[in-house]
Design an enzyme around this catalytic site. Structure first.
Site, PDB file in Angstrom:
ATOM      1  N   GLY B  22      60.356  40.382   7.449  1.00 32.02           N
ATOM      2  CA  GLY B  22      61.383  41.521   8.044  1.00 32.02           C
ATOM      3  C   GLY B  22      61.619  41.995   6.715  1.00 32.02           C
ATOM      4  O   GLY B  22      62.860  42.999   6.945  1.00 32.02           O
ATOM      5  N   LYS B 213      50.958  47.845  11.284  1.00 28.57           N
ATOM      6  CA  LYS B 213      51.929  48.807  10.495  1.00 28.57           C
ATOM      7  C   LYS B 213      52.136  48.258   9.010  1.00 28.57           C
ATOM      8  O   LYS B 213      52.221  47.063   9.233  1.00 28.57           O
ATOM      9  CB  LYS B 213      52.990  48.965  11.415  1.00 28.57           C
ATOM     10  N   LYS B 215      55.062  48.604   5.857  1.00 28.40           N
ATOM     11  CA  LYS B 215      56.025  49.140   5.209  1.00 28.40           C
ATOM     12  C   LYS B 215      55.822  49.946   3.923  1.00 28.40           C
ATOM     13  O   LYS B 215      55.181  49.610   3.105  1.00 28.40           O
ATOM     14  CB  LYS B 215      56.970  47.910   4.960  1.00 28.40           C
ATOM     15  N   ASP B 243      55.782  52.967   7.969  1.00 31.68           N
ATOM     16  CA  ASP B 243      57.417  52.895   8.135  1.00 31.68           C
ATOM     17  C   ASP B 243      58.063  52.844   6.921  1.00 31.68           C
ATOM     18  O   ASP B 243      58.067  51.842   6.031  1.00 31.68           O
ATOM     19  CB  ASP B 243      57.580  51.311   8.799  1.00 31.68           C
ATOM     20  N   GLU B 269      57.049  56.584  10.233  1.00 35.54           N
ATOM     21  CA  GLU B 269      58.160  56.065  11.099  1.00 35.54           C
ATOM     22  C   GLU B 269      59.557  55.962  10.114  1.00 35.54           C
ATOM     23  O   GLU B 269      59.342  55.604   8.994  1.00 35.54           O
ATOM     24  CB  GLU B 269      58.089  54.552  11.700  1.00 35.54           C
ATOM     25  N   GLU B 296      64.564  53.248  16.423  1.00 33.50           N
ATOM     26  CA  GLU B 296      64.832  52.024  16.495  1.00 33.50           C
ATOM     27  C   GLU B 296      66.244  51.941  16.152  1.00 33.50           C
ATOM     28  O   GLU B 296      66.966  50.943  16.599  1.00 33.50           O
ATOM     29  CB  GLU B 296      64.096  50.943  15.611  1.00 33.50           C
ATOM     30  N   ASP B 319      64.556  51.283  21.479  1.00 36.77           N
ATOM     31  CA  ASP B 319      65.197  50.046  21.102  1.00 36.77           C
ATOM     32  C   ASP B 319      65.913  49.428  22.437  1.00 36.77           C
ATOM     33  O   ASP B 319      66.384  50.283  23.228  1.00 36.77           O
ATOM     34  CB  ASP B 319      65.973  49.885  20.020  1.00 36.77           C
ATOM     35  N   HIS B 346      60.329  50.025  19.788  1.00 37.48           N
ATOM     36  CA  HIS B 346      60.590  49.028  18.572  1.00 37.48           C
ATOM     37  C   HIS B 346      60.731  47.756  18.928  1.00 37.48           C
ATOM     38  O   HIS B 346      61.204  47.351  20.079  1.00 37.48           O
ATOM     39  CB  HIS B 346      61.945  49.608  17.720  1.00 37.48           C
ATOM     40  N   GLU B 377      55.135  47.614  19.842  1.00 38.55           N
ATOM     41  CA  GLU B 377      55.080  46.714  18.338  1.00 38.55           C
ATOM     42  C   GLU B 377      55.196  45.220  18.857  1.00 38.55           C
ATOM     43  O   GLU B 377      55.777  44.716  19.756  1.00 38.55           O
ATOM     44  CB  GLU B 377      56.522  47.026  17.576  1.00 38.55           C
TER      45      GLU B 377
END
Lengths: 426, 426
Positions: B22, B213, B215, B243, B269, B296, B319, B346, B377
């Site tokens: 994350g 996806k 980052k 993203d 994103e 999100e 979200d 999201h 997602e």
């Protein structure tokens, strides 16, 4: 070098809801402060706060505790550049709770206001003077340009601040002689009956006020009737501002202002949802020459940036403690100057008058450099709890001269009004 | 009639930060839930939550406690129209802490998600089915059109929902046969080294994923290198989304996407600050045909309204628990349908996959009525703590069939991960 030893936070609440003070179309609160004290290894204590409306003040207090480690144990000198600011606003875990909005941003504001207050006390200057005398480079270094640099670059900011040095002493002498223009919101709260509105309006006019604000957003016929009372009392030349506190939709704002236009409102404040940039822009186009004003709950500099970019407001109302304290307000004042929109700070609540007078004076001295269309809101509530309360004369704020941000609450007021254990809440 | 006896809230935190799961350009957190249980006089317990990123979860828990009185002691049947919603979102004291954003809105979402979960359990239906079968008038009555009626009226909403009845059974049969399309974010977190990115990408491709996806928002050369690794692994036909998690400015977004365009991104994103409607619009114009996606952390329906009005997004990412729960999501899905923009929820975090699958299925069945450009997602974290976890097959979500919103955490997980007293935190 002063070191911050600890961040203490007090949940202080004044029982204002019962009297109808501060009531409007969406708020009916017990004016409260999430009040921060920074204890240090030196003679000074930094104080700062964010204003809340009663219930929920414990939530912003919890947020202050969550953020406290970013300043505890730090040397004061480390806390004034953008990295110090971002250590709070871009905390890798707490940022999720915003980002940069609501509870977490308000708590950030309380802490950073206290940090800046501490510096002003250490330097022995009132906040406006500390800011007005800072080198341009230091002011620019305090600002987070991320996400606003499409509207205001560091170079833009430096140019405004350098230009603001010219004539500063003359402007200060003028303020010390005449005071800063203001207007009063104490006449027309929605909770007051017509008779009280008329009596308060007459009294305020007699005291020298020539600009008054009423709340609207009740049934439109009530708004029309109360507007007529106030306009009758103040005559055609005094300014009448209206404040809907966000209650209307976009189309509704336009329709209602068409009804209220006969009373020649100077501005319509918070006609609709504070996040609605495009809505405010549509309203501003429709109601001109009436000005749209907003900002007291604008979450951050990114919202202000867009309101200015979209020509959605012609009066910008900064707040002293909803955003990330002094450094974010600096960004907002500079944005307003860049776009040529006058700043009229939001005030009232607990201690907001005490804080924003410093910001307005700094704005005049170094940023906006004009009094044209500038007025600080004045509400006659709760000043007696501060050690350095605002002073007004003939509807103008007098320049505060004590060191700091005028944010110190009296120790006995903190004790008396602490929630839930203070005597007033027992 | 079911009565809600009490609102219990649990501060549940999973220690994910240490593993880099994350991690992105602005977040590095311990995935957490402000987890609400509604005890009742009947056999069911309503559950709901908002997701947070670790520290600060105690703040949203405090906000749940501040709002709890709006549902405690109420009959469940009273809690589904706009007045019930506004009793939370327009609380005359707590609204000041938002309005309708951040901590206070997230806490509102946790409570209202639990209210709707309770109803779904009482009626013995999974959430998607409860929503899909509700009469149009009941769905419309649940929505707060204040501040969005310049873009979506109750009549607009009713027309969309009525039209959505046509072919609903066929769409449901298709979903039960094929599942709902999804994409995976588990391959390219910023905290992962290149080798791990390559291995995870290869593994995901082998499992059937054709949309992934990554980052971005680190040094641009790193982003370019990682994009090349992933595109190499997945070939030219699979979709690669990027993203930036809000890290870039407006101009920076445009410049960086010019560099990354060679890897044929399907969307970018959160390129910039989530409050920046005008900035997203400028980016969307500049990077097209690459789509701009965001949502999100969009604070509320007013932000989504403007993103759509300004043609600032071509993929809308709702979200499930940042906004005011199911009723505000209904408004958002209908806004997206009105403007013809596909919704790709999201997900990830704690339990977001569990919730949004219901919303995406309802959207397909009754609102958007198309799978074109729709993907949910998927992140492969923490599902084991839920009693009714998501199930996927070949990169698609299978339709959940248990009553409720799939939001029940296992009792032993709550006990184990409660902060600060659970064993995992000792």
């Amino acid at each position: 070098m002063t070191t911050i030893n600890s961040v203490k936070v007090h949940d202080v609440r004044f029982p204002t809801a019962a009297a109808g003070d501060g009531s409007d179309s969406i708020n009916k609160g017990d004016y409260s402060a999430t009040y921060v004290e920074l204890t240090t290894d030196g003679p000074h204590t930094g104080t700062g706060f964010t204003f809340t409306n009663g219930r929920g003040n414990e939530i912003t207090c919890a947020a202050v505790r969550a953020l406290a480690h970013h300043v505890e144990g730090k040397n004061l000198g480390e806390l004034f550049d953008v990295n110090a600011l971002r250590s709070l606003t871009a905390d890798v875990q707490l940022r999720w709770l915003g980002p940069e909005k609501g509870v977490i941003q308000m708590a950030t504001g309380a802490i950073l206001n206290a940090v800046w207050d501490l510096r002003a006390k250490v330097e022995g200057k009132p906040m406006w003077q500390l800011l007005a005398e800072l080198p341009t480079a230091e002011l620019v270094a305090a600002i987070d340009f991320r996400h606003i640099d499409d509207a205001l670059t560091p170079e833009d900011a430096a140019a405004i601040l350098d230009k603001g040095r010219v004539g500063l002493e003359d402007r200060l002498a003028q303020l010390r002689s005449d005071g800063f223009p203001s207007y009063t919101t104490s006449v027309g709260w929605l909770g007051y009956p017509d008779d009280k509105v008329r009596a308060l309006t007459r009294e305020a006019y007699a005291q020298g006020w020539r600009a008054m604000k009423m709340k609207v957003g009740g049934p439109i016929e009530d708004d029309v009737r109360r507007a007529r009372i106030i306009r009758d009392e103040i005559g055609p030349d005094a300014l009448l501002m209206m404040d809907a506190n966000q209650i209307w939709g976009v189309g509704e704002s336009i329709d209602n202002m068409a009804r209220l236009a006969e009373f020649d409102p100077y501005w319509i404040e918070e006609p609709t949802h504070p996040d609605d940039i495009l809505g405010h822009a549509r309203i501003q186009q429709a109601v001109a020459p009436i000005r749209v004003a907003t900002g007291e709950v604008a979450a951050n500099r990114v919202i202000f940036k867009q309101l200015l970019q979209a020509d959605a407001i012609r009066v910008m109302q900064i707040d002293s403690c909803r955003v990330a304290g002094v450094p974010e307000v600096l960004a907002e004042l500079l944005l307003a100057a860049k776009f040529g929109v006058p700043v009229c700070p939001h005030s009232g609540g607990v201690g907001l008058c005490e804080l924003v007078q410093h910001l307005a004076i700094f704005d005049y001295l170094r940023v906006g450099t004009s009094l044209d269309g500038r007025m600080v809101e004045y509400v006659d509530h709760l000043h007696e709890h501060f050690t350095d309360p605002v002073r007004t004369r003939n509807g103008r704020y007098l320049v505060p001269e004590a060191p700091g941000y005028s944010s110190d609450l009296k120790a006995e007021s903190i004790a008396e009004y602490s929630f839930p254990d203070g005597p007033v809440w027992q």
